[in-house]
Write a protein that holds these residues in place. Structure first.
Motif, PDB file in Angstrom:
ATOM      1  N   TYR A 198      10.514  10.447  -2.487  1.00 36.75           N
ATOM      2  CA  TYR A 198      10.066   9.088  -2.783  1.00 36.75           C
ATOM      3  C   TYR A 198       8.609   9.095  -3.249  1.00 36.75           C
ATOM      4  CZ  TYR A 198       9.004   4.149  -2.307  1.00 36.75           C
ATOM      5  OH  TYR A 198       8.616   2.858  -2.560  1.00 36.75           O
ATOM      6  N   LEU A 199       7.775   9.845  -2.568  1.00 39.10           N
ATOM      7  CA  LEU A 199       6.362   9.887  -2.917  1.00 39.10           C
ATOM      8  C   LEU A 199       6.126  10.620  -4.235  1.00 39.10           C
ATOM      9  CD1 LEU A 199       5.007  10.616   0.647  1.00 39.10           C
ATOM     10  CD2 LEU A 199       4.770   8.471  -0.619  1.00 39.10           C
ATOM     11  N   ARG A 200       6.835  11.711  -4.440  1.00 41.76           N
ATOM     12  CA  ARG A 200       6.664  12.513  -5.653  1.00 41.76           C
ATOM     13  C   ARG A 200       6.989  11.704  -6.898  1.00 41.76           C
ATOM     14  NH1 ARG A 200      10.411  16.452  -4.863  1.00 41.76           N
ATOM     15  NH2 ARG A 200      11.928  15.062  -5.810  1.00 41.76           N
ATOM     16  N   ASP A 201       8.014  10.878  -6.819  1.00 42.35           N
ATOM     17  CA  ASP A 201       8.475  10.137  -7.988  1.00 42.35           C
ATOM     18  C   ASP A 201       7.843   8.757  -8.133  1.00 42.35           C
ATOM     19  OD1 ASP A 201      10.126  12.303  -8.473  1.00 42.35           O
ATOM     20  OD2 ASP A 201      11.846  11.405  -7.442  1.00 42.35           O
ATOM     21  N   ASN A 202       6.961   8.385  -7.243  1.00 42.16           N
ATOM     22  CA  ASN A 202       6.443   7.023  -7.247  1.00 42.16           C
ATOM     23  C   ASN A 202       5.075   6.957  -7.931  1.00 42.16           C
ATOM     24  OD1 ASN A 202       5.333   4.459  -6.476  1.00 42.16           O
ATOM     25  ND2 ASN A 202       6.989   4.358  -4.977  1.00 42.16           N
ATOM     26  N   PRO A 203       4.990   6.225  -9.045  1.00 43.75           N
ATOM     27  CA  PRO A 203       3.715   6.132  -9.770  1.00 43.75           C
ATOM     28  C   PRO A 203       2.666   5.298  -9.037  1.00 43.75           C
ATOM     29  CG  PRO A 203       5.331   4.664 -10.753  1.00 43.75           C
ATOM     30  CD  PRO A 203       6.053   5.448  -9.692  1.00 43.75           C
ATOM     31  N   ASP A 204       3.061   4.593  -7.974  1.00 43.13           N
ATOM     32  CA  ASP A 204       2.126   3.740  -7.251  1.00 43.13           C
ATOM     33  C   ASP A 204       1.338   4.479  -6.169  1.00 43.13           C
ATOM     34  OD1 ASP A 204       2.878   1.528  -8.767  1.00 43.13           O
ATOM     35  OD2 ASP A 204       4.542   1.077  -7.397  1.00 43.13           O
ATOM     36  N   ALA A 209       0.825  -1.210   0.000  1.00 45.02           N
ATOM     37  CA  ALA A 209       0.000   0.000   0.000  1.00 45.02           C
ATOM     38  C   ALA A 209       0.861   1.262   0.000  1.00 45.02           C
ATOM     39  CB  ALA A 209      -0.924   0.004   1.213  1.00 45.02           C
ATOM     40  N   LEU A 210       0.396   2.272  -0.726  1.00 47.49           N
ATOM     41  CA  LEU A 210       1.061   3.572  -0.762  1.00 47.49           C
ATOM     42  C   LEU A 210      -0.010   4.610  -1.089  1.00 47.49           C
ATOM     43  CD1 LEU A 210       3.827   4.929  -0.472  1.00 47.49           C
ATOM     44  CD2 LEU A 210       4.112   4.669  -2.947  1.00 47.49           C
ATOM     45  N   ARG A 211      -0.472   5.319  -0.067  1.00 47.01           N
ATOM     46  CA  ARG A 211      -1.579   6.267  -0.224  1.00 47.01           C
ATOM     47  C   ARG A 211      -1.228   7.615   0.397  1.00 47.01           C
ATOM     48  NH1 ARG A 211      -5.962   2.023   2.107  1.00 47.01           N
ATOM     49  NH2 ARG A 211      -5.826   0.538   0.387  1.00 47.01           N
ATOM     50  N   ARG A 212      -1.793   8.659  -0.222  1.00 45.62           N
ATOM     51  CA  ARG A 212      -1.650  10.010   0.335  1.00 45.62           C
ATOM     52  C   ARG A 212      -3.010  10.673   0.366  1.00 45.62           C
ATOM     53  NH1 ARG A 212       3.222  13.726  -1.751  1.00 45.62           N
ATOM     54  NH2 ARG A 212       2.688  14.798   0.179  1.00 45.62           N
ATOM     55  N   ALA A 213      -3.262  11.397   1.423  1.00 43.40           N
ATOM     56  CA  ALA A 213      -4.465  12.209   1.471  1.00 43.40           C
ATOM     57  C   ALA A 213      -4.352  13.278   0.389  1.00 43.40           C
ATOM     58  CB  ALA A 213      -4.627  12.848   2.841  1.00 43.40           C
ATOM     59  N   ALA A 214      -5.478  13.562  -0.251  1.00 42.33           N
ATOM     60  CA  ALA A 214      -5.540  14.617  -1.263  1.00 42.33           C
ATOM     61  C   ALA A 214      -6.625  15.605  -0.841  1.00 42.33           C
ATOM     62  CB  ALA A 214      -5.854  14.021  -2.626  1.00 42.33           C
ATOM     63  N   GLY A 229       3.038   1.281   3.071  1.00 42.71           N
ATOM     64  CA  GLY A 229       3.131  -0.159   3.266  1.00 42.71           C
ATOM     65  C   GLY A 229       4.575  -0.566   3.541  1.00 42.71           C
ATOM     66  N   ARG A 230       4.738  -1.649   4.266  1.00 46.83           N
ATOM     67  CA  ARG A 230       6.060  -2.140   4.698  1.00 46.83           C
ATOM     68  C   ARG A 230       7.042  -2.303   3.532  1.00 46.83           C
ATOM     69  NH1 ARG A 230       8.588  -4.858   8.779  1.00 46.83           N
ATOM     70  NH2 ARG A 230       6.811  -4.860  10.153  1.00 46.83           N
TER      71      ARG A 230
END
Length: 185
Positions: A149-155, A112-117, A129-130
């Motif tokens: 890491y988050l900015r560049d991650n398409p997931d 899992a990889l989520r961000r509030a928008a 996620g781990r």
């Protein structure tokens, strides 16, 4: 703020307790707090059952806190075995339990990889996620945390929370006064 943000109060509640309440009410457990400035004073206001870990190099920025928190969850301690971590900051008092619940709903497994928008703008909280922890920890430097890491991650999966929360930092006494005035309306 002139003092550690974790101890700043809104309606008599320290921001650290407010953040922990939001996380618990949103469905997060276990609760782990990373301490830095005034660690003993902050520890004294933590509710029972909350695990506190210290970031020894907290002065270097939020990246140190993120690394310490992920290490605590990923090591051999009592909270090891967590599949994911929801990262929340104490200076975001407009984040609600409803926003947290949206982020932790459904599959929160190791990938899992989520961000509030907020109206499409990505912000906090963040669910990691781990599987992402080693790379996040490796990129967490200074005050950037996991930003690169988050900015560049398409997931990254955005989870819209703008209808139930406000992502504004309270970094100054003026920002705190604005938040307090708006929340009392």
């Amino acid at each position: 703020m002139g003092r550690p943000k974790a101890l700043v109060e809104i309606d008599g509640e320290p921001l650290v307790r407010r953040a922990l309440r939001v996380l618990a009410d949103g469905g997060c457990a276990p609760l782990v707090v990373v301490l830095g400035a005034a660690a003993d004073d902050v520890r004294a206001v933590l509710p029972a059952g909350v695990r506190a870990v210290e970031a020894p190099d907290w002065e270097s920025g939020m990246g140190a806190s993120l690394r310490a928190g992920l290490s605590a969850l990923g090591g051999a301690g009592p909270d090891a075995g967590s599949d994911a971590a929801l990262v929340h900051l104490v200076d975001l008092p407009g984040v609600t339990a409803e926003a947290v619940a949206r982020l932790v709903a459904g599959d929160v497994g190791p990938a899992a990889l989520r961000r509030a928008a907020y109206a499409g703008r990505l912000a906090h909280p963040v669910l990691l996620g781990r599987d992402h922890w080693p790379a996040v920890a490796g990129s967490a430097t200074g005050d950037a945390g996991a930003r690169a890491y988050l900015r560049d991650n398409p997931d990254v999966e955005p989870v819209e929370c703008g209808d139930v929360a406000v992502p504004d930092d309270v970094d100054t006494p003026e920002a705190l006064a604005r938040f307090t005035a708006q929340s009392s309306r």
